[in-house]
Design an enzyme around this catalytic site. Structure first.
Site, PDB file in Angstrom:
ATOM      1  N   GLU A 174       4.812   9.504  13.864  1.00  0.00           N
ATOM      2  CA  GLU A 174       4.790   8.727  12.616  1.00  0.00           C
ATOM      3  C   GLU A 174       5.032   9.670  11.451  1.00  0.00           C
ATOM      4  OE1 GLU A 174       1.705   5.657  12.056  1.00  0.00           O
ATOM      5  OE2 GLU A 174       1.407   6.417  10.033  1.00  0.00           O
ATOM      6  N   HIS A 208      -4.335  18.511   0.403  1.00  0.00           N
ATOM      7  CA  HIS A 208      -5.205  17.417  -0.025  1.00  0.00           C
ATOM      8  C   HIS A 208      -6.046  17.757  -1.250  1.00  0.00           C
ATOM      9  CE1 HIS A 208      -7.002  13.526   0.453  1.00  0.00           C
ATOM     10  NE2 HIS A 208      -6.553  13.360   1.673  1.00  0.00           N
ATOM     11  N   LYS A 256       0.549  10.754  13.549  1.00  0.00           N
ATOM     12  CA  LYS A 256       1.151  11.283  12.313  1.00  0.00           C
ATOM     13  C   LYS A 256       1.630  12.707  12.554  1.00  0.00           C
ATOM     14  CE  LYS A 256      -1.376   8.508   8.918  1.00  0.00           C
ATOM     15  NZ  LYS A 256      -2.152   8.462   7.669  1.00  0.00           N
ATOM     16  N   ASP A 316      -2.901  14.339   6.888  1.00  0.00           N
ATOM     17  CA  ASP A 316      -2.414  13.072   6.354  1.00  0.00           C
ATOM     18  C   ASP A 316      -1.192  13.259   5.457  1.00  0.00           C
ATOM     19  OD1 ASP A 316      -2.239  10.436   5.792  1.00  0.00           O
ATOM     20  OD2 ASP A 316      -3.917  10.366   4.381  1.00  0.00           O
ATOM     21  N   GLU A 354     -10.740   4.228   9.103  1.00  0.00           N
ATOM     22  CA  GLU A 354     -10.891   3.863   7.687  1.00  0.00           C
ATOM     23  C   GLU A 354     -11.404   2.439   7.508  1.00  0.00           C
ATOM     24  OE1 GLU A 354      -7.063   4.922   5.895  1.00  0.00           O
ATOM     25  OE2 GLU A 354      -7.829   6.941   5.518  1.00  0.00           O
ATOM     26  N   ARG A 407      -2.282   3.565  16.899  1.00  0.00           N
ATOM     27  CA  ARG A 407      -2.309   4.749  16.031  1.00  0.00           C
ATOM     28  C   ARG A 407      -3.470   5.689  16.347  1.00  0.00           C
ATOM     29  NH1 ARG A 407      -2.730   3.911  10.400  1.00  0.00           N
ATOM     30  NH2 ARG A 407      -1.024   5.259   9.770  1.00  0.00           N
ATOM     31  N   GLU A 436       3.646   9.395  -0.658  1.00  0.00           N
ATOM     32  CA  GLU A 436       2.279   9.225  -1.162  1.00  0.00           C
ATOM     33  C   GLU A 436       1.726  10.507  -1.779  1.00  0.00           C
ATOM     34  OE1 GLU A 436      -0.395   7.864   1.875  1.00  0.00           O
ATOM     35  OE2 GLU A 436      -2.192   8.314   0.702  1.00  0.00           O
ATOM     36  N   GLU A 461       0.859  -1.187   0.000  1.00  0.00           N
ATOM     37  CA  GLU A 461       0.000   0.000   0.000  1.00  0.00           C
ATOM     38  C   GLU A 461       0.894   1.236   0.000  1.00  0.00           C
ATOM     39  OE1 GLU A 461      -3.431  -0.283   2.377  1.00  0.00           O
ATOM     40  OE2 GLU A 461      -3.943   1.832   2.199  1.00  0.00           O
ATOM     41  N   ARG A 462       0.669   2.108  -0.957  1.00  0.00           N
ATOM     42  CA  ARG A 462       1.478   3.331  -1.109  1.00  0.00           C
ATOM     43  C   ARG A 462       2.958   3.017  -1.337  1.00  0.00           C
ATOM     44  NH1 ARG A 462      -2.915   5.841  -2.433  1.00  0.00           N
ATOM     45  NH2 ARG A 462      -4.478   5.831  -0.793  1.00  0.00           N
TER      46      ARG A 462
HETATM   47  O1  GCW Z   1      -3.522   8.439   4.009  1.00  0.00           O
HETATM   48  C1  GCW Z   1      -4.002   7.229   4.199  1.00  0.00           C
HETATM   49  C2  GCW Z   1      -3.476   6.397   3.079  1.00  0.00           C
HETATM   50  C3  GCW Z   1      -3.863   4.977   3.297  1.00  0.00           C
HETATM   51  C4  GCW Z   1      -3.286   4.550   4.647  1.00  0.00           C
HETATM   52  C5  GCW Z   1      -3.830   5.466   5.733  1.00  0.00           C
HETATM   53  C6  GCW Z   1      -3.246   5.156   7.095  1.00  0.00           C
HETATM   54  C7  GCW Z   1      -2.537   2.391   5.344  1.00  0.00           C
HETATM   55  O2  GCW Z   1      -3.972   6.893   1.874  1.00  0.00           O
HETATM   56  O3  GCW Z   1      -3.353   4.210   2.254  1.00  0.00           O
HETATM   57  O4  GCW Z   1      -3.589   3.214   4.933  1.00  0.00           O
HETATM   58  O5  GCW Z   1      -3.494   6.774   5.435  1.00  0.00           O
HETATM   59  O6  GCW Z   1      -2.270   5.806   7.453  1.00  0.00           O
HETATM   60  O7  GCW Z   1      -3.756   4.291   7.781  1.00  0.00           O
END
Ligand code: GCW
Length: 706
Positions: A373, A507, A346, A351, A278, A311, A379, A154-155
């Site tokens: 993080e 974004h 994060k 994001d 998510e 997280r 990405e 992923e990414r």
């Molecule tokens: O920004 C989003 C990404 C997802 C990612 C998510 C996360 C792993 O687009 O791909 O999923 O963050 O950090 O959980």
């Protein structure tokens, strides 16, 4: 390629003639072999290993336990100061011979010292009166892989996952060892192997055997293995009807799972968890809190020494400002997490944008260890293709002052435990590593893996110093190369901000792939997935009002920070549209331009700055091998065109919304809005990167006209 060291060669050959045999542990053997290999390559001669010092120029490595020579040197105080993972590298004498000693309290400290010595030499620094000594400021320095069990990432923009699950545990590829060596050389001491959107299969016995094989390969290099734990695992693979963290059968299931893991991997690091985020299951499914979930998991791991990194990346479609939601959910839980839990936040509240402010949680959790993080994989910053050195982004975050206690409570001082006395400290980077020959999808993306490790070890090191040492080790020490390439790297992040999201925009990337420009998108099912939600451009102005007249998310920061971001007169231009809605014709006091004109200027300047990067790369032809020179040049050419695509698409869209036109002195966008919108729509779903179909050859014409 041979590194040329005409000035230092004789000095190095005299001071580092041979290596004195190290102890027999696998870590000391790895350290010895790195030295023999590294010195041999640098000096251009075979480096012998001797049982004892026999002449000047001995390199001695070990701990007071493993080496009688190290013990005899009475390094006492110096060694005490460097703790478990640090090292002392010193010019000294032993048995009447001149020597360089690489000493530490532990074998892994010795390994780190060897890499520090090699780094010093690769930067062609003198070894006369050599004295290097360092200890890491953060305990857990971890790479998070978002690798799926089917080999996809992923990414990920550097090929497939490095982990070949089907051939594990029997086959241990040299790539695993080389990966561990690279991490060890920059001080990383932990790896989460699998995606946070976790497949619970990784917790089954046959996968754990594969995980154990990787742990065995990494162990000599001081790297512990961690796993992303799927919160729903008790249901998905455990045969239970619930994953409620307060259910006794669930607790027992995780405790049993932990016992199984530690039987196979005695030094297993712990779990990383994405829950209630998510679409992932979590404690909220059962009316429980994040603390309930994290504490249950850590109670399964703690007796074995494992930690839980929980997280804080949570948001939902509840009509409130997305960036304020994590704070609202986690702040009330401060002090409620058990020892051994780190809440992983994060860097920004949104994001991993090209630029966003630091997350307000860093100023708000005195009684909960917070881990930072960062994203290494780009990405939202041009993926593999665009040359963006992330050192300045990381440095900006680490130096941001939260005012949690008082002035100087920077994010760095919060996460290293100085401000609140956290007993567990952690930093994680979302890995950009894959199966590509160059590891990271582009040569310069290696610098981002490198700078993450160096800043995790020492959050106070400067991005510029790291760029300098990376260039010297990766390419050449020739100042005619080092100087312009350092300048190019150091400016690259601001350049990307300029052509993607200037003045605090965020974004506005294309749906799903997050690669190209798509500020017009307004059709996604969740409001806060749409670019229009973030830029809030309308006929009157642009920007998200997060002050008291809007969502008031700015109030989540300490008063000093809040007031700075909330006031038009004190907010830095770089964050303006992130926190405030500004009229199109309002003037910026810094430049005297209206917001509209400033947008046009920044987008245009960003494009032309990529042109400057291309020119400066062309100017270093001949200093490095032709292959890497061409690879980088080709990507810069692509980046130049894509910067133009970003600029033209965004300006043509914002011009329409604002009813403004491109001022004189700037190039007119190449196409109309429909053209750019169609580009996105026509992108086939199996192509992860939509490209602007304009011809990518030669130079695009300048965006700022002379
Ligand atoms: O920004 C989003 C990404 C997802 C990612 C998510 C996360 C792993 O687009 O791909 O999923 O963050 O950090 O959980």
């Amino acid at each position: 390629m041979k590194v040329s060291l005409p000035d230092r060669l004789a000095e190095y050959q005299a001071a580092l003639g041979y290596v004195v045999k190290a102890g027999s542990s696998s870590t000391l053997q790895a350290a010895q072999s790195e030295l023999v290999k590294g010195l041999g390559g640098l000096l251009g001669q075979t480096v012998s290993v001797s049982d004892q010092p026999k002449a000047d120029g001995a390199v001695v490595l070990g701990t007071p336990d493993s080496s009688t020579i190290v013990k005899s040197l009475s390094l006492g105080n110096a060694l005490t100061a460097v703790g478990n993972e640090g090292y002392v590298v010193q010019a000294t004498t032993t048995g009447g011979y001149q020597a360089i000693v690489v000493a530490a309290n532990t074998d892994v400290g010795v390994l780190r010292g060897c890499f520090a010595l090699l780094r010093h030499l690769q930067c062609h620094r003198t070894v006369q009166s050599l004295s290097l000594s360092e200890a890491p400021k953060i305990q857990h320095r971890i790479l998070d892989h978002w690798d799926n069990l089917d080999g996809s990432i992923e990414r990920g923009y550097a090929g497939k996952s490095l982990w070949n699950w089907s051939s594990l545990p029997a086959t241990i590829s040299q790539r695993y060892t080389d990966y561990a060596r690279a991490n060890a050389s920059i001080g990383i001491n932990g790896v989460v192997l699998n995606n946070v959107n976790a497949d619970s299969q990784i917790l089954t016995s046959s996968y754990l055997d594969k995980v154990a094989a990787l742990a065995t390969a990494f162990r000599p290099y001081g790297i512990a293995v961690y796993l992303s734990a799927q919160f729903g695992a008790p249901k998905q693979i455990g045969g239970l009807s619930t994953a409620d963290p307060l259910d006794s059968a669930v607790k027992l299931w995780w405790a049993t799972e932990a016992n199984t893991i530690y039987q196979k991997i005695p030094d297993f690091g712990g779990f990383l968890v994405k829950a209630d985020s998510e679409g992932q299951p979590g404690p909220a499914d059962y009316g429980r809190t994040h603390a309930d979930g994290a504490n249950m998991l850590v109670s399964a791991l703690a007796s074995h020494g494992g930690i839980v990194m929980w997280r804080a990346f949570v948001y939902k479609d509840d009509g409130t400002d997305r960036i304020g939601q994590a704070y609202k959910e986690f702040k009330p839980l401060d002090g409620k997490f058990s020892s051994g839990v780190v809440v992983q936040v994060k860097n920004g509240p949104l994001d991993f944008q090209p630029r966003e402010p630091f997350s307000p949680l860093f100023g708000a959790m005195p009684s909960t260890p917070l881990g930072l993080e960062l994203q290494i994989t780009k990405e939202y910053l041009g993926e593999d293709t665009h040359l963006v050195y992330l050192g300045p982004l990381y440095e900006e975050v680490l130096k941001s002052d939260t005012y949690a206690k008082s002035q100087g409570s920077t994010v760095a001082r919060v996460i290293d435990g100085t401000v609140h006395g956290y007993t567990t400290t952690a930093i994680a980077g979302v890995a950009n590593v894959g199966s590509d020959t160059n590891w990271t999808g582009s040569h310069f993306n290696q610098a981002n893996w490198y700078v993450f490790g160096r800043m995790a070890w020492n959050p106070d090191i400067s991005a510029q110093d790291v760029a300098d040492e990376w260039i010297r080790q990766t390419f050449t020490n020739d100042p005619a190369f080092v100087t312009p390439v350092t300048t190019m790297m150091m400016g690259s992040r601001q350049t990307t901000v300029n052509y993607m999201t200037p003045i605090g925009l965020a974004h506005i990337m294309g749906t799903d792939d997050h690669y190209g420009p798509a500020p017009w998108v307004n059709n996604l099912s969740q409001a806060d997935w749409n670019p229009v939600y973030f830029h809030k451009a309308d006929a009157t102005g642009i920007g998200f009002d997060r002050t008291a007249t809007g969502s008031n998310s700015v109030s989540q920061y300490a008063a000093t920070v809040r007031d700075k971001f909330a006031s038009r007169s004190t907010i830095p231009d770089d964050f303006l549209l992130f926190f405030q809605h500004v009229g199109w014709d309002d003037k910026l006091s810094s430049s005297g331009r209206s917001i509209w004109n400033e947008l046009v200027y920044r987008y245009s300047y960003g494009v032309d700055s990529v042109g400057t990067m291309r020119d400066s790369w062309t100017g270093v032809q001949g200093y490095i091998d032709a292959k890497r020179f061409k690879d980088v040049g080709d990507f810069l050419q692509t980046q130049h065109y894509e910067a133009r695509w970003w600029r033209d698409a965004c300006l043509v869209y914002f011009a329409g919304v604002s009813k403004h036109t491109i001022p004189s002195g700037y190039a007119t966008p190449a196409h109309d809005l429909a053209y750019y919108q169609n580009l996105m729509d026509k992108c086939p779903s199996d192509v992860t990167k939509p490209r602007c179909p304009d011809v990518y050859s030669g130079n695009p014409s300048p965006a700022i006209l002379q």
